[in-house]
Design a protein around this motif. Sequence first.
Motif, PDB file in Angstrom:
ATOM      1  N   SER A   1       1.071  -1.232  -0.141  1.00 24.25           N
ATOM      2  CA  SER A   1      -0.243  -0.470   0.183  1.00 24.25           C
ATOM      3  C   SER A   1       0.885   1.270  -0.303  1.00 24.25           C
ATOM      4  O   SER A   1       0.244   2.477   0.789  1.00 24.25           O
TER       5      SER A   1
ATOM      6  N   ASN B   1       1.696   6.664  -3.996  1.00 19.70           N
ATOM      7  CA  ASN B   1       0.235   7.336  -3.422  1.00 19.70           C
ATOM      8  C   ASN B   1       0.158   8.436  -4.928  1.00 19.70           C
ATOM      9  O   ASN B   1       1.471   9.305  -5.942  1.00 19.70           O
TER      10      ASN B   1
ATOM     11  N   THR C   1      -5.540   9.722  -3.973  1.00 26.67           N
ATOM     12  CA  THR C   1      -5.946   8.294  -3.243  1.00 26.67           C
ATOM     13  C   THR C   1      -5.875   7.784  -2.518  1.00 26.67           C
ATOM     14  O   THR C   1      -5.240   8.591  -1.445  1.00 26.67           O
TER      15      THR C   1
ATOM     16  N   THR D   1      -5.165   1.793   0.557  1.00 19.68           N
ATOM     17  CA  THR D   1      -5.066   1.525  -1.510  1.00 19.68           C
ATOM     18  C   THR D   1      -3.659   0.821  -1.720  1.00 19.68           C
ATOM     19  O   THR D   1      -3.031   1.757  -1.257  1.00 19.68           O
ATOM     20  N   TRP D   2      -4.001  -0.059  -2.352  1.00 19.69           N
ATOM     21  CA  TRP D   2      -2.743  -0.909  -3.134  1.00 19.69           C
ATOM     22  C   TRP D   2      -2.842   0.035  -4.652  1.00 19.69           C
ATOM     23  O   TRP D   2      -4.106  -0.606  -5.235  1.00 19.69           O
TER      24      TRP D   2
ATOM     25  N   LEU E   1      -6.533  -0.345  -8.077  1.00 18.67           N
ATOM     26  CA  LEU E   1      -7.498   1.081  -7.569  1.00 18.67           C
ATOM     27  C   LEU E   1      -9.045   0.509  -8.587  1.00 18.67           C
ATOM     28  O   LEU E   1      -8.538   0.612  -9.442  1.00 18.67           O
TER      29      LEU E   1
ATOM     30  N   ASP F   1     -11.491   4.962  -5.348  1.00 17.74           N
ATOM     31  CA  ASP F   1     -10.655   4.881  -4.212  1.00 17.74           C
ATOM     32  C   ASP F   1      -9.576   6.076  -4.378  1.00 17.74           C
ATOM     33  O   ASP F   1      -8.802   6.386  -4.044  1.00 17.74           O
TER      34      ASP F   1
ATOM     35  N   SER G   1      -5.176   9.575   1.487  1.00 20.30           N
ATOM     36  CA  SER G   1      -3.878   8.843   1.213  1.00 20.30           C
ATOM     37  C   SER G   1      -3.354   9.998   3.115  1.00 20.30           C
ATOM     38  O   SER G   1      -2.908  11.100   2.815  1.00 20.30           O
TER      39      SER G   1
END
Length: 213
Positions: free
Chosen positions: A30, A33, A46, A50-51, A55, A59, A80
């Motif tokens: 994760s 960003n 982002t 989130t990975w 996405l 997200d 983020s």
Amino acid sequence: MTENRDRDRLIDELIAVGRDAVERGLVLASGGNLSARVAENSFVVTASGTWLDRLTRDDFVELTLDSDEAGAGSIGSKPSSEWKLHHRAYLARPDAQCVIHLHPRHAVVLASIGREIRLLTLDHAFYVGSIGLTPFYHNGSDELADTAAEQLRSHNCVVMQHHGCSVVGDSVEMTYRRALNLEDAAKATALALQLGDTGTTFPPEAFAEIHHA
């Protein structure tokens, strides 16, 4: 309607970048960003946790540049923890339309051990241009965001020691091209060092022609 389509298009471009960045090993789990400016005074970034290779349009969180707090002016999920990196970058660079924050291994290692990342190819010289550097600050901190933004006033790429990089551009595509070439320059520098070379760079006179034509 046009604004919504443009917003969705930018998010779709960021989704594609996130997937490609993970496939290339430029970020793990994760980490990292992505953001894009969707209006003069707002950007999408982002969401927290989130990975980048997973996405979806849901997200992303929209933030305004007026607020210095993530809760104020946000639309959707929690952004983020590195949202300040993007917020301060847009304030420092009104021309920036995208900010990409990744953890490219070679660039971070070279910066962290005090080795300059050299521009060795035409693409390095054209896309990267110059590289800013900041000392280590904790992720999500004002110090990290402020020092990185200050470097971005005079560079399109900045490497944060023991952490990652932030790159800006006038489009998602150009920003990602710069990020890719930053890491490629770091890989080339590492190879040159392994071969015993400690000083070769792209010819200064050719560099000047590229950036002052």
